[in-house]
Write an enzyme that holds these catalytic residues in place. Structure first.
Site, PDB file in Angstrom:
ATOM      1  CG  ASP A  33      47.281  47.698  40.464  1.00 49.89           C
ATOM      2  OD1 ASP A  33      47.660  48.111  41.584  1.00 49.89           O
ATOM      3  OD2 ASP A  33      46.214  48.081  39.928  1.00 49.89           O
ATOM      4  CB  ILE A  34      42.676  45.276  38.923  1.00 52.29           C
ATOM      5  CG1 ILE A  34      41.581  44.664  38.077  1.00 52.29           C
ATOM      6  CG2 ILE A  34      42.233  46.592  39.535  1.00 52.29           C
ATOM      7  CD1 ILE A  34      40.378  44.181  38.877  1.00 52.29           C
ATOM      8  CG  ASN A  91      50.524  54.762  47.736  1.00 55.07           C
ATOM      9  OD1 ASN A  91      51.447  55.557  47.613  1.00 55.07           O
ATOM     10  ND2 ASN A  91      49.894  54.226  46.698  1.00 55.07           N
ATOM     11  CD  GLU A  99      42.796  54.517  45.644  1.00 58.19           C
ATOM     12  OE1 GLU A  99      42.636  53.456  45.009  1.00 58.19           O
ATOM     13  OE2 GLU A  99      42.808  55.644  45.120  1.00 58.19           O
ATOM     14  CB  VAL A 100      43.694  48.230  49.255  1.00 57.51           C
ATOM     15  CG1 VAL A 100      43.355  46.854  49.831  1.00 57.51           C
ATOM     16  CG2 VAL A 100      43.007  48.432  47.908  1.00 57.51           C
ATOM     17  CG  HIS A 104      49.104  47.460  48.866  1.00 57.89           C
ATOM     18  ND1 HIS A 104      48.159  47.833  49.811  1.00 57.89           N
ATOM     19  CD2 HIS A 104      49.128  48.465  47.956  1.00 57.89           C
ATOM     20  CE1 HIS A 104      47.641  48.994  49.474  1.00 57.89           C
ATOM     21  NE2 HIS A 104      48.212  49.413  48.361  1.00 57.89           N
ATOM     22  CG  HIS A 106      51.777  50.040  44.362  1.00 55.16           C
ATOM     23  ND1 HIS A 106      50.678  50.010  43.528  1.00 55.16           N
ATOM     24  CD2 HIS A 106      51.320  50.471  45.558  1.00 55.16           C
ATOM     25  CE1 HIS A 106      49.607  50.409  44.186  1.00 55.16           C
ATOM     26  NE2 HIS A 106      49.962  50.707  45.429  1.00 55.16           N
TER      27      HIS A 106
HETATM   28  P1  5GP Z   1      46.845  51.919  47.073  1.00 53.26           P
HETATM   29  O1  5GP Z   1      46.312  53.231  46.577  1.00 53.26           O
HETATM   30  O2  5GP Z   1      46.046  51.402  48.239  1.00 53.26           O
HETATM   31  O3  5GP Z   1      48.323  51.957  47.332  1.00 53.26           O
HETATM   32  O4  5GP Z   1      46.707  50.900  45.863  1.00 53.26           O
HETATM   33  C1  5GP Z   1      45.709  49.939  45.751  1.00 53.26           C
HETATM   34  C2  5GP Z   1      45.908  49.269  44.414  1.00 53.26           C
HETATM   35  O5  5GP Z   1      45.101  48.124  44.372  1.00 53.26           O
HETATM   36  C3  5GP Z   1      45.517  50.135  43.198  1.00 53.26           C
HETATM   37  O6  5GP Z   1      46.645  50.290  42.348  1.00 53.26           O
HETATM   38  C4  5GP Z   1      44.388  49.342  42.546  1.00 53.26           C
HETATM   39  O7  5GP Z   1      44.422  49.397  41.135  1.00 53.26           O
HETATM   40  C5  5GP Z   1      44.620  47.948  43.076  1.00 53.26           C
HETATM   41  N1  5GP Z   1      43.415  47.141  43.167  1.00 53.26           N
HETATM   42  C6  5GP Z   1      42.231  47.510  43.725  1.00 53.26           C
HETATM   43  N2  5GP Z   1      41.339  46.506  43.662  1.00 53.26           N
HETATM   44  C7  5GP Z   1      41.986  45.468  43.057  1.00 53.26           C
HETATM   45  C8  5GP Z   1      41.580  44.137  42.713  1.00 53.26           C
HETATM   46  O8  5GP Z   1      40.457  43.704  42.945  1.00 53.26           O
HETATM   47  N3  5GP Z   1      42.507  43.345  42.110  1.00 53.26           N
HETATM   48  C9  5GP Z   1      43.775  43.799  41.834  1.00 53.26           C
HETATM   49  N4  5GP Z   1      44.605  42.948  41.233  1.00 53.26           N
HETATM   50  N5  5GP Z   1      44.193  45.043  42.154  1.00 53.26           N
HETATM   51  C10 5GP Z   1      43.295  45.869  42.744  1.00 53.26           C
END
Ligand code: 5GP
Length: 120
Positions: A33-34, A91, A99-100, A104, A106
């Site tokens: 994760d970034i 999520n 968010e994405v 996915h 985590h």
């Molecule tokens: P969500 O809230 O959708 O479950 O989590 C999305 C995750 O993607 C977040 O923890 C965020 O830090 C990670 N993320 C967003 N953009 C990028 C990216 O460009 N590269 C990587 N490696 N992780 C990302």
């Protein structure tokens, strides 16, 4: 919800954005994760175009579904957190604060992760 091909993980899968890969097979990619929220914070994604856990569970093949579970076990073993423990989070949608919009999971570990949920 239809799949948005421009989401950041779709771009990572197409090789348009770099990532720190920790595992890859025919169905799965896993990368750091970034913005890590624990010492170990890895994202595990299917290579197929699925919006969410809801979408994945409804439409993915048996092979894709099995591959995600197998990959998580292999990754946690390779990262040395299989014995100490970890948390898996998927999520999903609005209330899940996803968010994405590409499914996915985590993996969070490498240290105690604390209580399961903090409601806003
Ligand atoms: P969500 O809230 O959708 O479950 O989590 C999305 C995750 O993607 C977040 O923890 C965020 O830090 C990670 N993320 C967003 N953009 C990028 C990216 O460009 N590269 C990587 N490696 N992780 C990302």
């Amino acid at each position: 919800m239809s799949y948005d091909n421009t989401n950041i993980f779709a771009r990572i899968l197409r090789g348009e954005i770099p990532n720190n890969t920790v595992y890859e097979d025919a169905h799965v990619l896993a990368f750091k994760d970034i913005r890590p929220q624990a010492k170990v914070h890895v994202l595990v994604i299917p290579k197929g175009a699925y919006v969410s856990a809801q979408d994945f569970g409804a439409r993915a093949s048996e092979a894709e579904i099995a591959a995600m579970a197998r990959a998580i076990s292999k990754i946690t073993q390779e990262l040395g957190i299989a014995e100490s423990g970890y948390r898996l989070i998927a999520n999903t949608g609005g209330h899940g604060h996803q968010e994405v919009p590409h499914y996915h999971v985590h993996i969070l570990g490498g240290q105690p992760i604390g209580k399961m949920v903090h409601l806003p």
